[in-house]
Design an enzyme around this catalytic site. Structure first.
Site, PDB file in Angstrom:
ATOM      1  N   HIS A 183     -11.344  11.809 -18.502  1.00  0.00           N
ATOM      2  CA  HIS A 183     -10.593  11.939 -19.753  1.00  0.00           C
ATOM      3  C   HIS A 183      -9.353  12.826 -19.622  1.00  0.00           C
ATOM      4  O   HIS A 183      -9.347  13.830 -18.919  1.00  0.00           O
ATOM      5  CB  HIS A 183     -11.506  12.514 -20.846  1.00  0.00           C
ATOM      6  CG  HIS A 183     -12.002  13.907 -20.519  1.00  0.00           C
ATOM      7  ND1 HIS A 183     -11.299  15.042 -20.843  1.00  0.00           N
ATOM      8  CD2 HIS A 183     -13.120  14.322 -19.883  1.00  0.00           C
ATOM      9  CE1 HIS A 183     -11.952  16.108 -20.436  1.00  0.00           C
ATOM     10  NE2 HIS A 183     -13.072  15.701 -19.839  1.00  0.00           N
TER      11      HIS A 183
ATOM     12  N   GLY B  68       0.784  -1.224   0.000  1.00  0.00           N
ATOM     13  CA  GLY B  68       0.000   0.000   0.000  1.00  0.00           C
ATOM     14  C   GLY B  68       0.818   1.277   0.000  1.00  0.00           C
ATOM     15  O   GLY B  68       0.367   2.299  -0.503  1.00  0.00           O
TER      16      GLY B  68
ATOM     17  N   ILE C  22      -9.910   8.651   0.246  1.00  0.00           N
ATOM     18  CA  ILE C  22     -11.256   8.113   0.043  1.00  0.00           C
ATOM     19  C   ILE C  22     -12.255   9.243  -0.179  1.00  0.00           C
ATOM     20  O   ILE C  22     -12.303  10.210   0.584  1.00  0.00           O
ATOM     21  CB  ILE C  22     -11.662   7.266   1.258  1.00  0.00           C
ATOM     22  CG1 ILE C  22     -10.791   6.006   1.365  1.00  0.00           C
ATOM     23  CG2 ILE C  22     -13.137   6.862   1.185  1.00  0.00           C
ATOM     24  CD1 ILE C  22     -10.989   5.244   2.650  1.00  0.00           C
TER      25      ILE C  22
ATOM     26  N   HIS D 177      -1.932   6.444  -5.839  1.00  0.00           N
ATOM     27  CA  HIS D 177      -3.030   5.645  -5.311  1.00  0.00           C
ATOM     28  C   HIS D 177      -4.288   6.499  -5.298  1.00  0.00           C
ATOM     29  O   HIS D 177      -4.355   7.497  -4.580  1.00  0.00           O
ATOM     30  CB  HIS D 177      -2.701   5.160  -3.906  1.00  0.00           C
ATOM     31  CG  HIS D 177      -3.761   4.278  -3.302  1.00  0.00           C
ATOM     32  ND1 HIS D 177      -3.615   3.728  -2.051  1.00  0.00           N
ATOM     33  CD2 HIS D 177      -4.959   3.833  -3.755  1.00  0.00           C
ATOM     34  CE1 HIS D 177      -4.692   2.991  -1.766  1.00  0.00           C
ATOM     35  NE2 HIS D 177      -5.519   3.053  -2.792  1.00  0.00           N
TER      36      HIS D 177
END
Length: 211
Positions: free
Chosen positions: A141, A74, A171, A150
């Protein structure tokens, strides 16, 4: 030859299920530096045996036990470092893609990246090596996602966003179209980023401000 995993933690378990859902065989082994590592296990799936610390990767390659590997770690900087080391040894770094992910035909995904369930990669998006596009993340796009970034679950990049290397987008965070996020920046959970972010800066809030 079988796939080798690096890292026996939660991200590795998520990727085990990804392989199952994609109809691909599980990795043949996992390397992890934890001295008491029990291997990689996920309920309902066969356990993946621990083969020792990460330093054994070169030996396993020279013995022709494995010729491809995926870095299931991670931490962005460490994932990039280990991925580059494996590539220098000669390992192939396959892209792992969940079948529910939507990837535009014009998008380019770098070696060693993982595209998890329901992630969306839009037209002409470029994803660097060893990136994670986690569950439900969206890269619209013309965005550019640097090496070992990440995108955490539910995060969204508007069109034309450019992320440097090793950026973490937390998140449910969102980044306004056209912005530039510097190397190593961290965007906090639930943030709304409305301005460029400097390299190494941590921002959070609505609108996002330096922390």
């Amino acid at each position: 030859m079988a796939l080798l995993f690096i890292g026996a933690g939660g991200h590795g378990r998520a990727l085990l299920e990804l392989l199952r859902d994609a109809g691909l065989p599980p990795p043949g082994g996992v390397l992890d530096d934890a001295a008491d590592c029990p291997g990689l296990a996920c309920p309902g799936l066969p356990p993946v045996p621990w083969l020792g610390p990460v330093a054994r990767a070169a030996e396993l390659f020279s013995r022709k036990d494995f010729d491809s590997a995926h870095v299931a770690l991670g931490r962005n900087a460490l994932r990039r470092q280990v991925g580059e080391s494996l590539a220098a040894i000669g390992y192939a770094l396959p892209v792992l893609r969940h079948p529910s992910a939507v990837i535009a035909g014009s998008a380019r995904i770098g070696p060693g990246s993982a595209i998890l369930p329901r992630a969306v990669v839009g037209a002409a998006v470029e994803v660097g090596t060893c990136a994670i596009l986690n569950t439900g993340s969206i890269a619209e796009h013309d965005s550019v996602i640097g090496p070992a970034c990440h995108l955490a679950p539910g995060s969204v990049l508007g069109g034309g966003v450019r992320l440097g290397a090793e950026v973490l987008v937390g998140i449910l965070a969102g980044v306004k179209p056209g912005l530039r996020i510097g190397d190593g920046a961290v965007i906090g959970m639930g943030s709304a980023v409305l301005a460029d972010v400097a390299p190494g800066q941590e921002v959070g809030g609505v609108p996002a401000r330096p922390l």
